[in-house]
Design an enzyme around this catalytic site. Structure first.
Site, PDB file in Angstrom:
ATOM      1  CG  ASP A  68      45.984  53.434  43.207  1.00 45.96           C
ATOM      2  OD1 ASP A  68      45.535  52.219  42.986  1.00 45.96           O
ATOM      3  OD2 ASP A  68      45.694  54.037  43.908  1.00 45.96           O
TER       4      ASP A  68
ATOM      5  CD  GLU B  20      39.551  45.056  48.345  1.00 44.67           C
ATOM      6  OE1 GLU B  20      40.239  45.823  47.634  1.00 44.67           O
ATOM      7  OE2 GLU B  20      39.807  43.742  48.621  1.00 44.67           O
TER       8      GLU B  20
END
Ligand SMILES: Cc1ncc(COP(=O)(O)O)c(C=O)c1O
Lengths: 270, 394
Positions: A63, A52
Site C-alpha cells: 500500500d 471491500e
C-alpha cells in the site's frame, strides 16, 4: 452456516450491462471506530454495490501512503478483528450489500484462520481478498473459506502471464481483481492509468473467462472509471475515497462531502 | 548432505514460503530460475570467488583467541574474522553474489534496505565496483545512530532514502524497499540483506554466506584436525549465523548457538528476542517467528544494536529452533556492552555491537566446556561504526 446463494454471485448475475459495478474500499475503523457502519450504509445509498472493508495491518507493504495512513489511524483508534465482525453484523441488520474483508494474512493467521473464517461467515461477510496470499500459498485458507461460504478473490497484475491468469481464474471465486498498474495502492495522476492499461485489459479479456472482472488501482474519478472499466464488469476505488475522507474529516458535514464524491464516481459526468 | 532444505516451494519445515503480492510472483520465479542456473554455472562461481578473494579479502582468518581462552581456562576459542572483510562485516559476501546475479539478469537498478548500515554499505560498495545505480532505504532513527555509515554510502555514490514511517528502523526500511520493488519490477533488483524475505531469498543469501562455514571447516581441520564442538553467532535476520552453521548442520556433534538481541530483557517490551518470545506469523514475505501483538500487529523491536533491531527472523532459523538443532538465547544490551569490552581488552578486536552479543554468551557457555573442546565464534563485523553508541554506554 452455508448461505444458499453468495451475495457476490447474486450481484454479478443480476447486473445488467448498462452500468458498471462500483466497489469501494474502506479501512475499518477509519477515520474513527463509530463511523464505519454509517459510511458503508451511506456509500451504498450513493451507488456502491460492493464493499471491500480493509482489515488494518501495521506493515501494509503493498500500500501507498494513503492506505498506510488510514491503517495506522485505525490501529491507533483501537480496531480489532472482533470489532470488524461487529461492524459487519451491524450493517447486516440493515443491508444486503456484499462485503469482502481485505487485508494481509498476518492478522488473520494470528486470529486463527479457521476461527477467522467461521466468525466472518457468521457475521455476514461474503468474501476475502488477501493480497499476500498468492495461489501457491492458498492451501492454508481455501478449505476454511469454502466451508464458511466466503469467496476467495485473487488478483492479477500487468506482469501476470497469460497462463498464470488462467490458473488464477480457475481458483478465484466471486470475481478476479485486476490490478491495472504495477506498484502500490494510491490514486494516480493524469492519464498514467489509462495509458498503460490497454494491453493488460485485452489480455484479461482473453484469459479471465470464468469469473467477473473488476479493475482497480489508481482510479479517482468517473472518467477514469468509465475508461478503464469499459471492457470490465466493474471498478474498484480505494485510495481516492480515503483521501476524500481525510480531506474533510472531522469538519461538519464531512460525510456528506464523502457521499457526494462517491455519487459522482458512479453517476456524474462533470 | 542429508539436510536438504528448503523444499522446492521454499519451505523449511513449516516456515518460509512466498507470501507476496501477485506482482512479485513472476519476479520471484524469474529470480529463482536465474539463481539456480547461475549457482550451477562454473563461470558464475569463478567470478564470485575471484571477487571474494581479490576484492573482499577472503578467505578471512580463523584466529586463535589465546587470551580469551586463558581467561575462561576451558575450551579453545577461535574467532572467524568476518570483521576483516572489505567494508568491515560479512554482509559483502551476499552483496557481491547478488549484484553478479542482477547483472546476469540484466537489471541495472539496485535497491536495498539497511539497519546498521552494514548491508547498505556493502551494497553501495558492490554497486560502485560495477558502476550500477544504488538506492538504499534506511529508517530515520537508524540514520541518526549510524551516521558514519550514511556518509560512507553517500561517498560510494548511493542514494540513501530516509524512511519516516512506522518505527523508522529496519522493518520499515524493508517495507519501503518492497514498495519500490513492486513499483519498478521491470528494471529493479532488490538485494535483501539477510536470510529473510520470500523464497528464494533465504536460500540464496544463505548460500552466498556459506563460504564462512566452508572456510571455517577447512581452517579448523588444518589447525585442530577436526570440526568444532561449539559454534556461536549473533542473529538479527540470521545471515552470518546461517553462513557459519550451514556446512555443519549434518554433523550432530557440533552444537550451535544463535544469540539474539534481548534489548532491555526478553521479559520486557523493549526487546528483539524473536525466537525466545515470538509467535509464528508472516512479515516481509515469509512465515517465521515474529514479535506481534494478539491482533497480529507487528511490535516494535528494540536493541542497542541497529543490525539486530528487527521483529522477524529468517525462516530457516525458525525451523532450526523447532527441530532443536540450534539453541537460541537472548542477550541484553548491557551484556552486549560487556562483550564489546571483553573482546577489545583481551584480543585487541573491537567487535560490532551485533557480534558482541555472541561474545557475551561465552560467559554462560565456557564453564560447561572442557579443555579438549573447541569453540568457534563468528566475529561478524568490526565495531568502528558503533563507536558513538559504545562511548555513550561504556
Ligand atoms: C556486523 C553485523 N553482524 C550481524 C548483523 C545481523 O545480521 P545477520 O543476522 O543477518 O547476520 C549485522 C547487520 O547489520 C551486522 O552488521
Amino acid at each position: 452456516m452455508i448461505k444458499t446463494q453468495n451475495r457476490i454471485a447474486t450481484l454479478f448475475e443480476e447486473r445488467d450491462d448498462s452500468s458498471k459495478v462500483m466497489s469501494l474500499f474502506l479501512t475499518a475503523g477509519y477515520p474513527d471506530l463509530e463511523s464505519t457502519v454509517d459510511l458503508i450504509l451511506g456509500l451504498e445509498e450513493n451507488g456502491a454495490e460492493l464493499i471491500e472493508l480493509g482489515m488494518p495491518f501495521s506493515d501494509p507493504l503493498a500500500d501507498g501512503p494513503t492506505i498506510q495512513h488510514s491503517s495506522n489511524v485505525a490501529i491507533e483508534n483501537g480496531i480489532t478483528m472482533n470489532a470488524i465482525f461487529e461492524m459487519v453484523g451491524e450493517v447486516r441488520k440493515q443491508s444486503e450489500i456484499p462485503i469482502i474483508l481485505m487485508g494481509y494474512i498476518n492478522p488473520v493467521m494470528r486470529y486463527g484462520i479457521e476461527r477467522f473464517c467461521k466468525e466472518a461467515g457468521e457475521a455476514g461477510v461474503d468474501g476475502l481478498i488477501i493480497p499476500d496470499i498468492p495461489i501457491e500459498e492458498s492451501q492454508i485458507i481455501t478449505d476454511h473459506a469454502d466451508d464458511n461460504g466466503l469467496s476467495l478473490v485473487y488478483l492479477v497484475a500487468p506482469n501476470t502471464s497469460d497462463e498464470r491468469m488462467r490458473q488464477i481464474d480457475a481458483q478465484s471465486k466471486g470475481f478476479v481483481y485486476c490490478v491495472s498498474v504495477t506498484g502500490v495502492t494510491g490514486a494516480r495522476e493524469g492519464d498514467e492509468v489509462a495509458r498503460s492499461v490497454q494491453r493488460f485489459i485485452s489480455r484479461v479479456k482473453e484469459n479471465i473467462t470464468q469469473n467477473p472482472k473488476m479493475v482497480g488501482f489508481g482510479i479517482k474519478s468517473y472518467d477514469d472509471a468509465q475508461r478503464i472499466a469499459a471492457d470490465m464488469d466493474g471498478f474498484i476505488v480505494g485510495s481516492a475515497l480515503i483521501d476524500t475522507i481525510r480531506e474533510h474529516y472531522p469538519a461538519e458535514g464531512w460525510k456528506d462531502e464523502v457521499f457526494a464524491f462517491v455519487h459522482s464516481l458512479k453517476y456524474d459526468k462533470s | 548432505m542429508n539436510y536438504d532444505l528448503p523444499t522446492k516451494s521454499g519451505y523449511f519445515g513449516r516456515f518460509g514460503g512466498k507470501f507476496v503480492p501477485e506482482i512479485l510472483m513472476p519476479v520471484l520465479e524469474e529470480l529463482e530460475e536465474a539463481y539456480d542456473e547461475a549457482w550451477q554455472d562454473e563461470s558464475f562461481r569463478d567470478e564470485y570467488l575471484d571477487l571474494l578473494h581479490n576484492y573482499v579479502g577472503r578467505p578471512t582468518k580463523l584466529t586463535f583467541a589465546n587470551r580469551l581462552t586463558e581467561h575462561y581456562g576451558r575450551a579453545k576459542i577461535y574467532l572467524k574474522r568476518e570483521d576483516l572483510c572489505h567494508t568491515g562485516a560479512h554482509k559483502i559476501n551476499n552483496a557481491i553474489g547478488q549484484i553478479l546475479l542482477a547483472r546476469r539478469m540484466g537489471k541495472d537498478r539496485i535497491i536495498a534496505e539497511t539497519g546498521a548500515g552494514q548491508h547498505g554499505v556493502a551494497t553501495a560498495t558492490a554497486c560502485a565496483k560495477f558502476g550500477v545505480e544504488c538506492i538504499v532505504y534506511m529508517g530515520a532513527e537508524d540514520m541518526e545512530r549510524q551516521k558514519l555509515n550514511v556518509e560512507r554510502m553517500r561517498l560510494l555514490g548511493a542514494e540513501v532514502r530516509s524512511v519516516e514511517s512506522g518505527s523508522q528502523t529496519l522493518k520499515d526500511a524493508t517495507n519501503e524497499a518492497i514498495r519500490d520493488w513492486v513499483t519498478n519490477v521491470e528494471d529493479t533488483f532488490y538485494i535483501i540483506g539477510s536470510v529473510v524475505g520470500p523464497h528464494p531469498y533465504p536460500k540464496m543469501v544463505r548460500n552466498f554466506h556459506r563460504i564462512i562455514g566452508d572456510e571455517t571447516k577447512n581452517q579448523l581441520t588444518e589447525a585442530e584436525g577436526r570440526n568444532p564442538d561449539y559454534l556461536l553467532a549473533c542473529v538479527g535476520g540470521g545471515s552470518n549465523a546461517m553462513g557459519i552453521f550451514y556446512p555443519f548442520v549434518d554433523d550432530e556433534s557440533v552444537k550451535m548457538y544463535g544469540l539474539e538481541a534481548a534489548g532491555l530483557g526478553a521479559d520486557t517490551d523493549q526487546t528483539a528476542a524473536t525466537l525466545t518470545i515470538g509467535e509464528p506469523g508472516v512479515l516481509h514475505g515469509s512465515l517465521s517467528y515474529l514479535l506481534h501483538d494478539k491482533e497480529g500487529q507487528i511490535q516494535l523491536a528494540h536493541s542497542i544494536s541497529a543490525g539486530l533491531d528487527y521483529p522477524g527472523i529468517g525462516p530457516e532459523h525458525a525451523h532450526l529452533k523447532d527441530s532443536g538443532r540450534v539453541t537460541y538465547v537472548g542477550i541484553t544490551d548491557k551484556q552486549a556492552m560487556e562483550g564489546v569490552k571483553l573482546l577489545s581488552e583481551l584480543e585487541g578486536i573491537i567487535p560490532a555491537l551485533e557480534t558482541a552479543h555472541a561474545v557475551n554468551y561465552l560467559d554462560e557457555l565456557m564453564p560447561k566446556t572442557s579443555k579438549d573442546e573447541v569453540v568457534v565464534l563468528n566475529c561478524s563485523g568490526r565495531g568502528d561504526k558503533d563507536m558513538g553508541t559504545i562511548s555513550k554506554n561504556l
